[in-house]
Design a protein around this motif. Structure first.
Motif, PDB file in Angstrom:
ATOM      1  N   TYR A  14       3.904 -14.514  -4.663  1.00  0.00           N
ATOM      2  CA  TYR A  14       4.551 -13.302  -5.180  1.00  0.00           C
ATOM      3  C   TYR A  14       5.930 -13.223  -4.546  1.00  0.00           C
ATOM      4  N   PRO A  15       6.878 -12.481  -5.103  1.00  0.00           N
ATOM      5  CA  PRO A  15       8.204 -12.358  -4.503  1.00  0.00           C
ATOM      6  C   PRO A  15       8.154 -11.415  -3.290  1.00  0.00           C
ATOM      7  N   GLU A  16       8.505 -11.917  -2.105  1.00  0.00           N
ATOM      8  CA  GLU A  16       8.432 -11.077  -0.915  1.00  0.00           C
ATOM      9  C   GLU A  16       9.352  -9.859  -1.010  1.00  0.00           C
ATOM     10  N   TYR A  17      10.390  -9.973  -1.819  1.00  0.00           N
ATOM     11  CA  TYR A  17      11.282  -8.825  -1.996  1.00  0.00           C
ATOM     12  C   TYR A  17      10.520  -7.609  -2.520  1.00  0.00           C
ATOM     13  N   ASP A  18       9.450  -7.849  -3.284  1.00  0.00           N
ATOM     14  CA  ASP A  18       8.648  -6.736  -3.783  1.00  0.00           C
ATOM     15  C   ASP A  18       7.994  -5.975  -2.626  1.00  0.00           C
ATOM     16  N   PHE A  19       7.596  -6.711  -1.583  1.00  0.00           N
ATOM     17  CA  PHE A  19       7.041  -6.047  -0.401  1.00  0.00           C
ATOM     18  C   PHE A  19       8.126  -5.264   0.337  1.00  0.00           C
ATOM     19  N   VAL A  20       9.325  -5.824   0.405  1.00  0.00           N
ATOM     20  CA  VAL A  20      10.440  -5.125   1.038  1.00  0.00           C
ATOM     21  C   VAL A  20      10.675  -3.778   0.361  1.00  0.00           C
ATOM     22  N   VAL A  21      10.732  -3.791  -0.959  1.00  0.00           N
ATOM     23  CA  VAL A  21      10.951  -2.557  -1.718  1.00  0.00           C
ATOM     24  C   VAL A  21       9.821  -1.566  -1.465  1.00  0.00           C
ATOM     25  N   SER A  22       8.590  -2.047  -1.510  1.00  0.00           N
ATOM     26  CA  SER A  22       7.438  -1.192  -1.262  1.00  0.00           C
ATOM     27  C   SER A  22       7.494  -0.604   0.147  1.00  0.00           C
ATOM     28  N   GLY A  23       7.914  -1.428   1.106  1.00  0.00           N
ATOM     29  CA  GLY A  23       8.012  -0.957   2.483  1.00  0.00           C
ATOM     30  C   GLY A  23       9.076   0.103   2.677  1.00  0.00           C
ATOM     31  N   TYR A  24      10.209  -0.075   2.017  1.00  0.00           N
ATOM     32  CA  TYR A  24      11.262   0.936   2.120  1.00  0.00           C
ATOM     33  C   TYR A  24      10.806   2.262   1.516  1.00  0.00           C
TER      34      TYR A  24
END
Length: 217
Positions: A14-24
């Motif tokens: 999965y794109p780790e950037y999606d986790f970054v967005v979710s984390g923010y």
């Protein structure tokens, strides 16, 4: 068993950037409702600029939330993630063909487990999940890969990852076929870095579906 494929998690399945967005968004939830969208925007802009998002949030707003609390919210929140249908279909095709599965990932155990649960990956990997914090070693060590070989005997082993800085050196030492999934400009870790021969993948694919062509020969 003819073949076993072990996958990296972040920026591979999965794109780790999606986790970054979710984390923010999880961090923004610590602030009053009226400040949350602004907080999310500040952190996102800081990420794009390559600076610490939590320091940027404190500097740009009246945020009084301790940074330690922001870090914990980011690391341990239950993320909103979705497994791409192409990834699921690829993995199902391999599983239906009798290929064994494992997951070898660096990271904190709770964080990675939350991602795995959100993506619905437990059904593919079962107890064949190796996370660096739990194992006590990162992916540059052969230990997790050797454990896969001990528990899933096979004729061929394949590791699919994305980060030449650390993903391929250990399985290369063990004679695995190492496959790099070519990333996009949204990858968290760069791929265009200079590394020694032992760190380089033996094959590169543009799409995760192309892994089938390497394994199902």
């Amino acid at each position: 068993m003819n073949a076993v494929v072990a996958f990296d998690l972040d920026d591979t399945l999965y794109p780790e950037y999606d986790f970054v967005v979710s984390g923010y968004r999880a961090v923004a939830e610590l602030l009053p409702q009226s400040d949350r969208q602004r907080a999310f925007e500040v952190m996102s802009q800081a990420y794009d600029a390559g600076v610490n998002p939590f320091d940027a949030l404190v500097a740009a707003t009246n945020c009084t939330v301790p940074i330690a609390d922001m870090v914990d919210a980011y690391r341990y929140h239950k993320p909103t993630l979705r497994l791409d249908p192409t990834v699921r279909a690829t993995m199902q095709r391999l599983k239906d063909a009798g290929v064994g599965f494992a997951l070898i990932t660096d990271g904190r155990t709770a964080t990675q487990r939350n991602k795995i649960e959100a993506l619905g990956l437990d059904g593919f990997f079962g107890n064949q999940i190796y996370i660096s914090e739990a194992e006590g070693v990162d992916k540059t060590c052969t230990q997790s890969f050797e454990r896969v070989m001990a528990t899933l005997p096979a004729e061929r082993y394949v590791y699919v990852g994305d980060n030449p800085a650390k993903d391929f050196v250990a399985p290369n030492r063990l004679g695995w076929l190492t496959v790099c999934l070519r990333g996009t400009d949204r990858n968290v870790h760069p791929q265009d870095i200079e590394v020694g021969e032992s760190f380089r993948p033996k094959a590169t694919v543009d799409r995760i579906a192309d892994v089938c062509n390497l394994i199902l020969k």
